[in-house]
Design a protein around this motif. Sequence first.
Motif, PDB file in Angstrom:
ATOM      1  N   ASN A  49       0.850  -1.188   0.000  1.00 14.21           N
ATOM      2  CA  ASN A  49       0.000   0.000   0.000  1.00 14.21           C
ATOM      3  C   ASN A  49       0.885   1.238   0.000  1.00 14.21           C
ATOM      4  O   ASN A  49       1.994   1.202   0.510  1.00 14.21           O
ATOM      5  CB  ASN A  49      -0.852   0.070   1.280  1.00 14.21           C
ATOM      6  CG  ASN A  49      -1.663  -1.169   1.531  1.00 14.21           C
ATOM      7  OD1 ASN A  49      -2.650  -1.397   0.870  1.00 14.21           O
ATOM      8  ND2 ASN A  49      -1.238  -1.980   2.477  1.00 14.21           N
ATOM      9  N   THR A  50       0.366   2.324  -0.505  1.00 13.77           N
ATOM     10  CA  THR A  50       1.022   3.601  -0.281  1.00 13.77           C
ATOM     11  C   THR A  50       0.424   4.179   0.993  1.00 13.77           C
ATOM     12  O   THR A  50      -0.720   3.877   1.340  1.00 13.77           O
ATOM     13  CB  THR A  50       0.799   4.577  -1.457  1.00 13.77           C
ATOM     14  OG1 THR A  50      -0.603   4.731  -1.653  1.00 13.77           O
ATOM     15  CG2 THR A  50       1.442   4.068  -2.737  1.00 13.77           C
ATOM     16  N   ALA A  51       1.193   4.967   1.694  1.00 14.70           N
ATOM     17  CA  ALA A  51       0.694   5.564   2.933  1.00 14.70           C
ATOM     18  C   ALA A  51      -0.516   6.433   2.612  1.00 14.70           C
ATOM     19  O   ALA A  51      -0.439   7.301   1.737  1.00 14.70           O
ATOM     20  CB  ALA A  51       1.784   6.381   3.603  1.00 14.70           C
ATOM     21  N   PRO A  52      -1.627   6.221   3.294  1.00 12.73           N
ATOM     22  CA  PRO A  52      -2.855   6.984   3.001  1.00 12.73           C
ATOM     23  C   PRO A  52      -2.856   8.347   3.690  1.00 12.73           C
ATOM     24  O   PRO A  52      -3.787   8.711   4.400  1.00 12.73           O
ATOM     25  CB  PRO A  52      -3.954   6.068   3.543  1.00 12.73           C
ATOM     26  CG  PRO A  52      -3.301   5.385   4.695  1.00 12.73           C
ATOM     27  CD  PRO A  52      -1.854   5.192   4.283  1.00 12.73           C
ATOM     28  N   ILE A  53      -1.783   9.090   3.491  1.00 13.93           N
ATOM     29  CA  ILE A  53      -1.647  10.407   4.106  1.00 13.93           C
ATOM     30  C   ILE A  53      -1.301  11.418   3.023  1.00 13.93           C
ATOM     31  O   ILE A  53      -0.839  11.058   1.950  1.00 13.93           O
ATOM     32  CB  ILE A  53      -0.554  10.425   5.200  1.00 13.93           C
ATOM     33  CG1 ILE A  53       0.797  10.026   4.609  1.00 13.93           C
ATOM     34  CG2 ILE A  53      -0.924   9.504   6.352  1.00 13.93           C
ATOM     35  CD1 ILE A  53       1.961  10.217   5.537  1.00 13.93           C
ATOM     36  N   SER A  54      -1.538  12.670   3.322  1.00 16.53           N
ATOM     37  CA  SER A  54      -1.103  13.739   2.426  1.00 16.53           C
ATOM     38  C   SER A  54      -0.733  14.951   3.265  1.00 16.53           C
ATOM     39  O   SER A  54      -1.209  15.104   4.391  1.00 16.53           O
ATOM     40  CB  SER A  54      -2.186  14.089   1.403  1.00 16.53           C
ATOM     41  OG  SER A  54      -3.332  14.580   2.048  1.00 16.53           O
ATOM     42  N   ILE A  55       0.120  15.784   2.710  1.00 14.64           N
ATOM     43  CA  ILE A  55       0.542  17.018   3.378  1.00 14.64           C
ATOM     44  C   ILE A  55       0.331  18.160   2.404  1.00 14.64           C
ATOM     45  O   ILE A  55       0.772  18.087   1.252  1.00 14.64           O
ATOM     46  CB  ILE A  55       2.013  16.956   3.817  1.00 14.64           C
ATOM     47  CG1 ILE A  55       2.211  15.797   4.796  1.00 14.64           C
ATOM     48  CG2 ILE A  55       2.447  18.277   4.444  1.00 14.64           C
ATOM     49  CD1 ILE A  55       3.651  15.575   5.202  1.00 14.64           C
ATOM     50  N   MET A  56      -0.380  19.184   2.876  1.00 19.07           N
ATOM     51  CA  MET A  56      -0.658  20.340   2.028  1.00 19.07           C
ATOM     52  C   MET A  56      -0.205  21.605   2.741  1.00 19.07           C
ATOM     53  O   MET A  56      -0.592  21.840   3.893  1.00 19.07           O
ATOM     54  CB  MET A  56      -2.147  20.427   1.724  1.00 19.07           C
ATOM     55  CG  MET A  56      -2.672  19.231   0.953  1.00 19.07           C
ATOM     56  SD  MET A  56      -4.439  19.315   0.609  1.00 19.07           S
ATOM     57  CE  MET A  56      -5.134  19.260   2.247  1.00 19.07           C
ATOM     58  N   PRO A  57       0.620  22.417   2.078  1.00 19.04           N
ATOM     59  CA  PRO A  57       0.993  23.701   2.686  1.00 19.04           C
ATOM     60  C   PRO A  57      -0.167  24.686   2.592  1.00 19.04           C
ATOM     61  O   PRO A  57      -0.845  24.768   1.560  1.00 19.04           O
ATOM     62  CB  PRO A  57       2.187  24.163   1.853  1.00 19.04           C
ATOM     63  CG  PRO A  57       2.064  23.444   0.555  1.00 19.04           C
ATOM     64  CD  PRO A  57       1.298  22.186   0.814  1.00 19.04           C
ATOM     65  N   VAL A  58      -0.426  25.371   3.675  1.00 19.29           N
ATOM     66  CA  VAL A  58      -1.398  26.461   3.714  1.00 19.29           C
ATOM     67  C   VAL A  58      -0.692  27.630   4.381  1.00 19.29           C
ATOM     68  O   VAL A  58       0.435  27.493   4.838  1.00 19.29           O
ATOM     69  CB  VAL A  58      -2.690  26.061   4.470  1.00 19.29           C
ATOM     70  CG1 VAL A  58      -3.426  24.968   3.709  1.00 19.29           C
ATOM     71  CG2 VAL A  58      -2.401  25.607   5.875  1.00 19.29           C
ATOM     72  N   SER A  59      -1.309  28.779   4.454  1.00 17.80           N
ATOM     73  CA  SER A  59      -0.614  29.934   5.014  1.00 17.80           C
ATOM     74  C   SER A  59      -0.189  29.676   6.456  1.00 17.80           C
ATOM     75  O   SER A  59      -1.012  29.353   7.304  1.00 17.80           O
ATOM     76  CB  SER A  59      -1.502  31.182   4.937  1.00 17.80           C
ATOM     77  OG  SER A  59      -2.661  31.008   5.703  1.00 17.80           O
ATOM     78  N   ASN A  60       1.103  29.780   6.701  1.00 19.38           N
ATOM     79  CA  ASN A  60       1.713  29.615   8.024  1.00 19.38           C
ATOM     80  C   ASN A  60       1.431  28.277   8.686  1.00 19.38           C
ATOM     81  O   ASN A  60       1.463  28.183   9.912  1.00 19.38           O
ATOM     82  CB  ASN A  60       1.303  30.752   8.958  1.00 19.38           C
ATOM     83  CG  ASN A  60       1.800  32.093   8.458  1.00 19.38           C
ATOM     84  OD1 ASN A  60       2.887  32.179   7.898  1.00 19.38           O
ATOM     85  ND2 ASN A  60       1.000  33.121   8.627  1.00 19.38           N
ATOM     86  N   ALA A  61       1.141  27.235   7.881  1.00 19.47           N
ATOM     87  CA  ALA A  61       0.890  25.909   8.456  1.00 19.47           C
ATOM     88  C   ALA A  61       1.057  24.830   7.392  1.00 19.47           C
ATOM     89  O   ALA A  61       1.126  25.120   6.198  1.00 19.47           O
ATOM     90  CB  ALA A  61      -0.513  25.837   9.046  1.00 19.47           C
ATOM     91  N   LEU A  62       1.129  23.600   7.867  1.00 16.42           N
ATOM     92  CA  LEU A  62       1.065  22.422   7.014  1.00 16.42           C
ATOM     93  C   LEU A  62      -0.147  21.627   7.471  1.00 16.42           C
ATOM     94  O   LEU A  62      -0.327  21.391   8.668  1.00 16.42           O
ATOM     95  CB  LEU A  62       2.319  21.555   7.173  1.00 16.42           C
ATOM     96  CG  LEU A  62       3.636  22.152   6.737  1.00 16.42           C
ATOM     97  CD1 LEU A  62       4.794  21.243   7.146  1.00 16.42           C
ATOM     98  CD2 LEU A  62       3.635  22.341   5.227  1.00 16.42           C
ATOM     99  N   ASP A  63      -0.986  21.215   6.530  1.00 14.05           N
ATOM    100  CA  ASP A  63      -2.125  20.373   6.865  1.00 14.05           C
ATOM    101  C   ASP A  63      -1.766  18.927   6.536  1.00 14.05           C
ATOM    102  O   ASP A  63      -1.432  18.600   5.395  1.00 14.05           O
ATOM    103  CB  ASP A  63      -3.380  20.788   6.095  1.00 14.05           C
ATOM    104  CG  ASP A  63      -4.012  22.039   6.665  1.00 14.05           C
ATOM    105  OD1 ASP A  63      -3.627  22.460   7.781  1.00 14.05           O
ATOM    106  OD2 ASP A  63      -4.893  22.606   5.989  1.00 14.05           O
ATOM    107  N   PHE A  64      -1.800  18.084   7.558  1.00 14.50           N
ATOM    108  CA  PHE A  64      -1.461  16.668   7.456  1.00 14.50           C
ATOM    109  C   PHE A  64      -2.771  15.896   7.522  1.00 14.50           C
ATOM    110  O   PHE A  64      -3.472  15.941   8.527  1.00 14.50           O
ATOM    111  CB  PHE A  64      -0.538  16.298   8.629  1.00 14.50           C
ATOM    112  CG  PHE A  64      -0.028  14.889   8.626  1.00 14.50           C
ATOM    113  CD1 PHE A  64       1.118  14.566   7.929  1.00 14.50           C
ATOM    114  CD2 PHE A  64      -0.668  13.898   9.348  1.00 14.50           C
ATOM    115  CE1 PHE A  64       1.620  13.272   7.948  1.00 14.50           C
ATOM    116  CE2 PHE A  64      -0.180  12.601   9.374  1.00 14.50           C
ATOM    117  CZ  PHE A  64       0.968  12.287   8.668  1.00 14.50           C
ATOM    118  N   ILE A  65      -3.137  15.222   6.423  1.00 20.57           N
ATOM    119  CA  ILE A  65      -4.408  14.511   6.316  1.00 20.57           C
ATOM    120  C   ILE A  65      -4.133  13.018   6.451  1.00 20.57           C
ATOM    121  O   ILE A  65      -3.243  12.492   5.786  1.00 20.57           O
ATOM    122  CB  ILE A  65      -5.091  14.791   4.958  1.00 20.57           C
ATOM    123  CG1 ILE A  65      -5.153  16.290   4.660  1.00 20.57           C
ATOM    124  CG2 ILE A  65      -6.454  14.123   4.886  1.00 20.57           C
ATOM    125  CD1 ILE A  65      -5.952  17.111   5.628  1.00 20.57           C
TER     126      ILE A  65
END
Length: 132
Positions: A49-65
Motif C-alpha cells: 500500500n502507499t501511505a494513506p496520508i497527504s501534506i498540504m501547505p497552507v498559510s503559516n501551516a502544514l495540513d497533514f491529512i
Amino acid sequence: AAPEISVAWTRHFGTAAETGQAADLADSDNDSLSNLLEYAFNTTPTQTNTAPISIMPVSNALDFIYPRDSAKLAELSYKVEWSDSLLGNSWSTAGVTHSIQSTNGTLQTMKASIPLPNGQTRRFVRARVTRL
C-alpha cells in the motif's frame, strides 16, 4: 469492540501472536508501513500500500491529512508530531490542532494543522500510533 477488531486483524497472519511477520513493527509486505500503522490506517498488511496520508501547505501551516478508525480509539493513540531537525528528542505536538474532515462509518478523515513560524519553509511531520 476492541478485542473483536484485534482478533479480526490476526486473520491476515493466521496467528494471534504478535511475533515475526505478525509483530506490530514488522512490515511483511515491504511497503514501509509497519503492521501497527496498517492496522491504524485500515490498510491490508499483506498487500503493498502507499501511505494513506497527504501534506498540504497552507498559510503559516502544514495540513497533514490521515485516516483514523474511531472504533480503534480505545486501543490506539494517534498523534501527529513535527520536528525541525529529525533528532530523536526533537519531535513535538506543540501547536498542532486536529479536526475531523469527514466520516464514513467508523473511518474518519482527520486533518492535523502544524504551525509554521513566519519565514520558515519546511518542517518534518510524522504520524505516531501506539497501543494504549
